[in-house]
Design a protein around this motif. Structure first.
Motif, mmCIF file in Angstrom:
data_model
loop_
_atom_site.group_PDB
_atom_site.id
_atom_site.type_symbol
_atom_site.label_atom_id
_atom_site.label_comp_id
_atom_site.label_asym_id
_atom_site.label_seq_id
_atom_site.Cartn_x
_atom_site.Cartn_y
_atom_site.Cartn_z
ATOM 1 N N LYS A 295 40.245 38.974 47.346
ATOM 2 C CA LYS A 295 40.599 39.837 48.477
ATOM 3 C C LYS A 295 40.910 41.269 48.031
ATOM 4 C CE LYS A 295 42.600 36.176 51.387
ATOM 5 N NZ LYS A 295 43.857 35.659 51.976
ATOM 6 N N LYS A 296 41.493 41.403 46.842
ATOM 7 C CA LYS A 296 41.945 42.724 46.410
ATOM 8 C C LYS A 296 40.786 43.641 46.055
ATOM 9 C CE LYS A 296 45.183 45.135 43.416
ATOM 10 N NZ LYS A 296 46.300 45.019 42.456
ATOM 11 N N ASN A 297 39.857 43.154 45.220
ATOM 12 C CA ASN A 297 38.762 44.018 44.767
ATOM 13 C C ASN A 297 37.642 43.145 44.210
ATOM 14 O OD1 ASN A 297 37.032 45.807 43.416
ATOM 15 N ND2 ASN A 297 38.711 47.197 42.904
ATOM 16 N N THR A 298 36.534 43.069 44.938
ATOM 17 C CA THR A 298 35.434 42.197 44.515
ATOM 18 C C THR A 298 34.752 42.698 43.249
ATOM 19 O OG1 THR A 298 33.946 43.370 46.024
ATOM 20 C CG2 THR A 298 34.950 41.321 46.830
ATOM 21 N N GLN A 299 35.034 43.938 42.845
ATOM 22 C CA GLN A 299 34.449 44.471 41.614
ATOM 23 C C GLN A 299 35.319 44.164 40.393
ATOM 24 O OE1 GLN A 299 31.360 45.780 41.885
ATOM 25 N NE2 GLN A 299 31.615 45.304 44.069
ATOM 26 N N LYS A 300 36.557 43.748 40.629
ATOM 27 C CA LYS A 300 37.475 43.494 39.518
ATOM 28 C C LYS A 300 38.100 42.106 39.616
ATOM 29 C CE LYS A 300 38.785 48.341 38.813
ATOM 30 N NZ LYS A 300 39.925 49.290 38.728
ATOM 31 N N ILE A 301 37.331 41.144 40.105
ATOM 32 C CA ILE A 301 37.870 39.795 40.276
ATOM 33 C C ILE A 301 38.320 39.204 38.945
ATOM 34 C CG2 ILE A 301 37.356 37.442 41.022
ATOM 35 C CD1 ILE A 301 35.356 38.635 43.003
#
Length: 346
Positions: A295-301
């Motif tokens: 949820k926070k950042n799909t680029q930094k999962i």
């Protein structure tokens, strides 16, 4: 294309699906319909707290008798024992899983009898190869999650490290109960295993199980365990069923969160207690951590998931230290002898 495909509809996979359903298009897959699990079916205090945070109560049809307020801990070699106050919610694990699935939002697509084969990452997602009704087919997603237990095929395809894991064969029998048993019992016997064994009453039945190293003839050692328990401690009726599965006793190096577009939760990632093999709380916590990362950042999962599971890793490190004491006969019996933390008579 789905946003998320989750392989495994146990407590970790179903919880993740429920947490992501409002924001993501989720497909939840399981290789077979819900059946009996080789599991003790106890909700420990940590898992109780998480269910409370979800505002989830346990319906009375899932709860079984008796509720358990202490553990009888027995060393089968020295005959020493001790009792410790603990509270577990005693439940039917199959019904708990059915209840968890019944809480899935309607926009989650759930399919059973689907077998995962492998996957391939592409520039824009993941292609997942599956089999249903004997016929191969594909689904595509942006993120793939393995929640498929100790023998995780998603993990095998991602890391190919199953042979390196510290794992055991858990064998559990369901027996007819012939006398009142109002507690949870655990057994230690280094001649049989360097892990532990258990006895849990369930209504008119009793579960007896143990975890054994795969190379040490697990079935023979399980039979020896039953003989020792029934000869000196508990009388039972006939065996009604027998089941077995892999369980992990993870070290920190066994923890793998995933990489790229593929992630692991629950026991597939190695999140299970190395001292007691309690898994529900770890399933819930790892699902919460991955849902927050997605949820926070799909680029930094990957980096966020690692950050959110630091406390779980610390916990597993501490549990491994605890296991050193639990599974060392001299240290364990010293605790039994001194009565540290034991349940005293009022």
């Amino acid at each position: 294309m789905f946003d998320i495909i989750i392989i495994g509809a146990g407590p970790a996979g179903a919880t993740l699906a429920r947490l992501l359903a409002a924001e993501k298009k989720v497909l939840l897959l399981d290789k077979k319909k819900n059946d009996e699990k080789c599991c003790g079916g106890l909700i420990a205090p940590d898992a109780q707290k998480i269910l409370a945070s979800f505002d989830i109560g346990i319906p009375k049809n899932i709860v079984v008798d008796p509720q358990l307020f202490y553990v009888r801990s027995v060393d089968l070699e020295t005959k020493r024992e001790q009792k410790y106050q603990r509270h577990y919610t005693n439940i039917n694990r199959k019904l708990l899983d059915e209840y968890t699935l019944s809480m899935l939002p309607k926009n989650v697509t759930y399919k059973s009898d689907v077998m995962y084969l492998n996957h391939k990452e592409t520039s824009d997602g993941v292609t997942v190869n599956l089999i249903k009704n004997g016929k191969p087919y594909q689904e595509k997603c942006k993120i793939l999650v393995g929640a498929d237990g100790a023998f995780s095929k998603v993990r095998v395809n991602l890391y190919n490290d199953f042979k390196k894991l510290r794992k055991y064969i858990a064998i559990q029998g369901v027996y007819k109960k012939t006398s009142d048993i109002n507690h949870y019992a655990v057994f230690f016997d280094h001649a049989l295993t360097d892990f532990y064994s258990w006895l849990i009453p369930k209504d008119d039945k009793v579960l007896i199980g143990g975890a054994f190293k795969e190379k040490n003839n697990p079935r023979k050692r399980f039979d020896s365990l039953i003989s020792k328990i029934t000869a000196s401690y508990y009388k039972t009726g006939k065996c009604l069923s027998l089941d077995a599965c892999y369980i992990l006793k993870p070290r920190l190096k066994d923890i793998k969160n995933g990489k790229g577009r593929v992630f692991l939760i629950g026991e597939a990632a190695g999140y299970i207690s190395p001292s007691s093999s309690e898994g529900l709380s770890y399933a819930y916590k790892s699902a919460i951590a991955l849902s927050k990362a997605i949820k926070k950042n799909t680029q930094k999962i990957e980096s966020n998931y690692k950050k959110y599971t630091k406390s779980l890793c610390r916990n597993i490190f501490i549990k491994n230290l605890k296991a050193i004491v639990m599974y060392n006969k001299i240290l364990r019996n010293l605790i039994f002898k001194t009565g540290i933390s034991s349940l005293k008579k009022i």
